[in-house]
Design an enzyme around this catalytic site. Structure first.
Site, short mmCIF file in Angstrom:
data_model
loop_
_atom_site.label_atom_id
_atom_site.label_comp_id
_atom_site.label_asym_id
_atom_site.label_seq_id
_atom_site.Cartn_x
_atom_site.Cartn_y
_atom_site.Cartn_z
N ILE A 46 0.83 -1.22 0.00
CA ILE A 46 0.00 0.00 0.00
C ILE A 46 0.85 1.26 0.00
CG2 ILE A 46 -2.00 -1.06 1.09
CD1 ILE A 46 -1.04 -0.03 3.76
N GLY A 47 2.17 1.10 0.03
CA GLY A 47 3.04 2.27 0.00
C GLY A 47 4.49 1.86 -0.07
N VAL A 48 5.31 2.76 -0.63
CA VAL A 48 6.75 2.55 -0.72
C VAL A 48 7.43 3.84 -0.30
CG1 VAL A 48 8.70 1.96 -2.20
CG2 VAL A 48 6.48 0.91 -2.62
N GLY A 49 8.38 3.75 0.63
CA GLY A 49 9.08 4.93 1.10
C GLY A 49 10.56 4.68 1.20
N PHE A 104 12.30 4.09 3.82
CA PHE A 104 12.63 3.02 4.76
C PHE A 104 12.37 1.64 4.16
CE2 PHE A 104 11.43 0.14 8.23
CZ PHE A 104 12.52 0.26 9.07
N VAL A 159 5.43 -0.79 2.56
CA VAL A 159 4.36 -0.91 3.56
C VAL A 159 3.29 -1.84 3.00
CG1 VAL A 159 2.69 0.31 5.00
CG2 VAL A 159 4.83 1.44 4.36
N LYS A 183 5.23 -2.09 8.02
CA LYS A 183 6.33 -1.43 7.30
C LYS A 183 7.58 -2.28 7.46
CE LYS A 183 8.07 2.66 8.61
NZ LYS A 183 8.22 4.13 8.69
N ASP A 194 10.07 15.62 9.56
CA ASP A 194 9.70 15.20 8.20
C ASP A 194 8.20 15.40 7.99
OD1 ASP A 194 10.21 14.33 5.65
OD2 ASP A 194 10.12 12.20 6.14
#
Length: 822
Positions: free
Chosen positions: A496-499, A501, A504, A518, A614
């Site tokens: 559902i997400g990429v960051g 770190f 996710v 995560k 952040d």
């Protein structure tokens, strides 16, 4: 004097030798050039394409039927000999070219397609796939009336290359000309850096690449016969977004390959000798040159930028610029520092950009603020697609249909195999549980805090199959097996997400609790620091406007954090860059107020302030009722002691949101968060990214554009179009006042988060108490908002077991704000 004369002679001789080597050009060890369907050899400049039926060839072709096609009409080709496209080889079934490889390593494969009609074969209707070395190069291609040359780069690690053409059902395949040849070892890097906060490198050595674009800046075209590797460089004119910002320059004589370590195998002098240059008269204007290219979403790309200073002289300051891919900053380039300040020496930069959902990739170069009147140019550009996890370079693979007989065989085989696997796994699991069945054990982890304290987080392991409690008020240590179960072995379908770190995933615990998982990238020192910091922070505090920690896992060197699941994703995705429905002005104000509450609690909820560091729209998450919660505490920092004004620390954060005072002086305070939140307030008002190089230069930087528009009395121009007519003037005025104060250059002139929250509440009240439908189809009103405000400042400290949770804090908050405003 005699020695200096000899030295000069040696330099001249060396230069002449280098030029002779360049004129000779690269001689590939493996070099297959085939004029498909032809019965005679054909010259293309200094190269010879051999006849397709040559008996002396060192390659073989296996095909069910030999079909040679030729065209009676004259083909028209802008860049290659038209005669090369008057013949073709047609494949009625799966066909294989087998090439012997003498030199293992990177090879180029070029496929020439120029459709025409031959007897009953209309090549415009052909539909087929092409593969090589387990890589899918083309998936069910259908050209129509267009012609194309497709170029691929593969690392061949055996003594044979098999190139397969596979027609679709009731169709055929064709090829007009074919090139397979080895390339210089240093042409493609083994790895390249990514646009990533951690600065990780992307491994390329085992990947297949497809050339998406190869562009010569300066509105010039370089033909294959003028390139040592027979590459075509097309003019950048068709890709340049704002042609008024650029001018085309040419100075091929200024290119100096002898002053550096590069050769024309990287790019010819005719590429480095032309450029597109940024035109601007005022160095204070932040302008960019932007080129836009079509790409396939879901792939990573290698981008190579070519630079050569052909415009400066010894008295000028040289080339200083910023580089962007889409809205992401690649970095700053001082070209002189890369070329030992020798004019005309070529330089190139490689960078990988992560996969995205967009069909466009924008490449921008812009002016730098380091010097006045810097030269901003770009000489050449190459974009190469990297194969995906399936080994494909084409659109995502679809399962091809087979005959009903084959389906039955496959289904029976799968059923039998699955039954055997299930029986074996059941037996292993039964034995495993019998051995592991023990009384419930408590595990304890210690994390050293910046304050010198120790935070204890306890948790339970599996016992008799019981799930770990997900409703705990403190973070639990989860076993890795539980994480695998919750995320279906980290299925890519659950991402559902990429960051920076890591990725996710959405997960579901055994008690049906939905969570966000995560998973940090392995073997990352920076990731380990962020992992520990985030657990420390979230274990210490709980607040209804901070994302809650459910647990963590550090088994097997993993860095996994489990949070509450936020159904509606990020604030950023609801403002721009997605197809999600827009937010009303009232919803935006309530989200800003919730976020401000979370940040205000971080700044004031303990003896020492916690500075988030952040704050951005991507780190504000929305739950199923669109209540805002601040997330991602990996960069958080404990604030200064009571007798200090700031914390001195290295600059970290996100480009576009960084406090300019923190950026220049490396002095961090709570007011740094206030500035970043001011930028978020602008995003909320305007509904666009903070930095967008694709826009006209006066609109690239959101803060500069909005501020200038307000000073010119045109604030309404920056308002998100979907909000036009919805915002009451008094509400907008109050909102802008606090936004402008947040964005003051010096922290001492910015308000506290308490003041920000107070003013946002005022903006909401000025908007009025009219009822508007929310996303759940219910009615929200000022009365219901006041009710939420009464409970909006609930907070608790872990360790006190939520002693204060549920207590109305509106009176306390009002007193705190009054104290701050005195």
């Amino acid at each position: 004097m005699e020695n200096s004369g000899n030295l000069g002679l040696l330099v001249r001789i060396s230069s002449i030798f280098c030029l002779v080597c360049l004129s000779v050009g690269f001689k590939p060890i493996d070099n297959y050039l085939i004029d498909c369907g032809s019965f005679k050899n054909r010259s293309e400049g200094q190269r010879v394409f051999i006849a397709d039926n040559s008996s002396s060839s060192s390659y073989t072709l296996t095909t069910p039927q030999h079909i040679f096609a030729n065209s009676v009409s004259n083909s028209i080709s802008l860049y290659y000999d038209a005669a090369l496209y008057q013949t073709a080889r047609i494949f009625s079934g799966p066909s294989h070219y087998n090439f012997s490889i003498k030199e293992q390593g990177r090879h180029w494969i070029r496929l020439h397609f120029f459709p025409f009609v031959f007897e009953n074969y209309n090549m415009s209707n052909a539909k087929f796939s092409v593969s090589a070395q387990n890589f899918t190069l083309i998936r069910e291609l259908q050209l129509g009336n267009s012609s194309v040359v497709k170029e691929y780069c593969l690392n061949i690690t055996s003594n044979k290359l098999v190139l397969t053409f596979n027609p679709a059902a009731k169709s055929f395949a064709f090829i007009n000309a074919l090139e397979v040849f080895s390339i210089p070892e240093n042409l493609i890097p083994k790895e390249a850096r990514t646009i990533d906060p951690k600065g990780d490198n992307r491994t390329l050595w085992e990947q297949a690449l497809e050339t998406v674009a190869r562009v010569d800046m300066g509105n010039a075209t370089v033909l294959p016969q003028n390139d040592t590797l027979w590459r075509l460089w097309v003019s950048d004119d068709a890709y340049l977004i704002d042609k008024n910002l650029g001018s085309f320059v040419s100075n091929v004589k200024a290119v100096n390959f002898t002053g550096g370590l590069m050769t024309e195998d990287i790019a010819p002098a005719s590429v480095y000798g032309t450029a597109t240059r940024l035109n601007y008269d005022d160095p204070r204007l932040k302008a960019n040159l932007t080129w836009s290219f079509d790409v396939n979403p879901g792939f990573d790309y290698l981008v190579r930028l070519h630079f050569c200073d052909i415009v400066s002289n010894s008295t000028q300051q040289g080339i200083f610029l910023h580089i962007f891919l889409d809205t992401q900053l690649v970095g700053h380039l001082d070209l002189g520092s890369k070329t030992s300040n020798v004019l005309g020496v070529p330089y190139f930069m490689d960078v990988c950009i992560k996969a995205s959902a967009r069909h466009k990739l924008n490449v921008s170069v812009g002016s730098s603020t380091i010097v006045d009147y810097p030269s901003v140019i770009l000489n050449g550009l190459e974009i190469m697609k990297i194969n995906n996890a399936r080994g494909s370079l084409d659109v995502p693979d679809l399962v091809s249909s087979r005959s009903s007989k084959m389906k039955v065989v496959v289904m029976v085989g799968l059923a039998v195999g699955s039954f055997v696997v299930v029986v074996v796994l059941a037996a292993v699991l039964f034995l495993f549980r019998r051995r592991r069945r023990k009384p419930v054990q408590e595990t304890e982890e210690h994390f050293s805090m910046n304050t010198g304290q120790i935070v204890h987080t306890t948790g339970t392991k599996y016992s008799n199959g019981t799930a770990i409690f997900s409703s705990s008020k403190i973070g639990y240590r989860f076993p890795f097996m539980a994480i695998l179960e919750a995320t279906d072995n980290f299925s890519e379908n659950l991402v559902i997400g990429v960051g920076g770190f890591g990725k996710v995933y959405k997960g579901v615990l055994r008690d049906e609790t939905e969570v966000a998982v995560k998973r940090g990238a392995p073997q990352s020192n920076q990731g380990l620091v962020e992992f520990r910091t985030e657990i420390e922070m979230l274990s210490q505090f709980r607040h209804r406007h901070l994302v809650s920690l459910i647990g963590y896992c550090d088994d097997q060197n993993e860095m996994i954090i489990i949070y509450e699941y936020m159904k509606n994703g990020t604030l950023k995705n609801h403002l721009y860059g997605s197809n999600l429905p827009g937010l009303s002005w009232r919803q935006r104000l309530e989200i800003c107020i919730g976020s401000a509450k979370g940040l205000h609690y971080l700044h004031t909820g303990s003896a020492k302030a916690i500075i988030h560091r952040d704050v951005k729209s991507a780190n504000i998450l929305l739950d199923k009722t669109f209540m805002a919660k601040v997330a991602d505490f990996g960069l958080s920092k404990t604030g200064p002691d009571i007798d200090q004004t700031h914390v001195s620390t290295a600059v970290k954060g996100s480009f576009g949101y960084l406090d300019p005072e923190y950026l220049t002086r490396q002095q961090l305070t709570e007011k740094s968060d206030v500035y970043s939140f001011g930028v978020v307030l602008l995003e909320v008002l305007c509904g666009r990214p903070v930095i967008d190089p694709s826009l006209p230069r006066e609109k690239v930087n959101l803060v500069d554009w909005a501020t200038k528009s307000y000073r010119n009395g045109k604030l309404e121009e920056v308002v998100d179009p979907i909000l036009v007519g919805e915002i009451k003037p008094d509400s907008l005025r109050k909102y802008w006042e606090i936004t402008e104060k947040c964005l003051q250059e010096h922290g001492i002139h910015r308000p506290s988060m308490g003041d920000v929250l107070w003013n946002l509440e005022s903006a909401l009240q000025l908007q009025g108490n009219e009822q508007t439908p929310n996303h759940n189809g219910q009615l929200s009103s000022q009365a219901s908002h006041v009710s939420r405000l009464e409970t909006g400042l609930e907070f608790s400290r872990t360790g006190s077991v939520s002693d204060l949770a549920g207590i109305s804090m509106s009176t306390v908050f009002a007193q705190m704000v009054r104290e701050e405003m005195r």
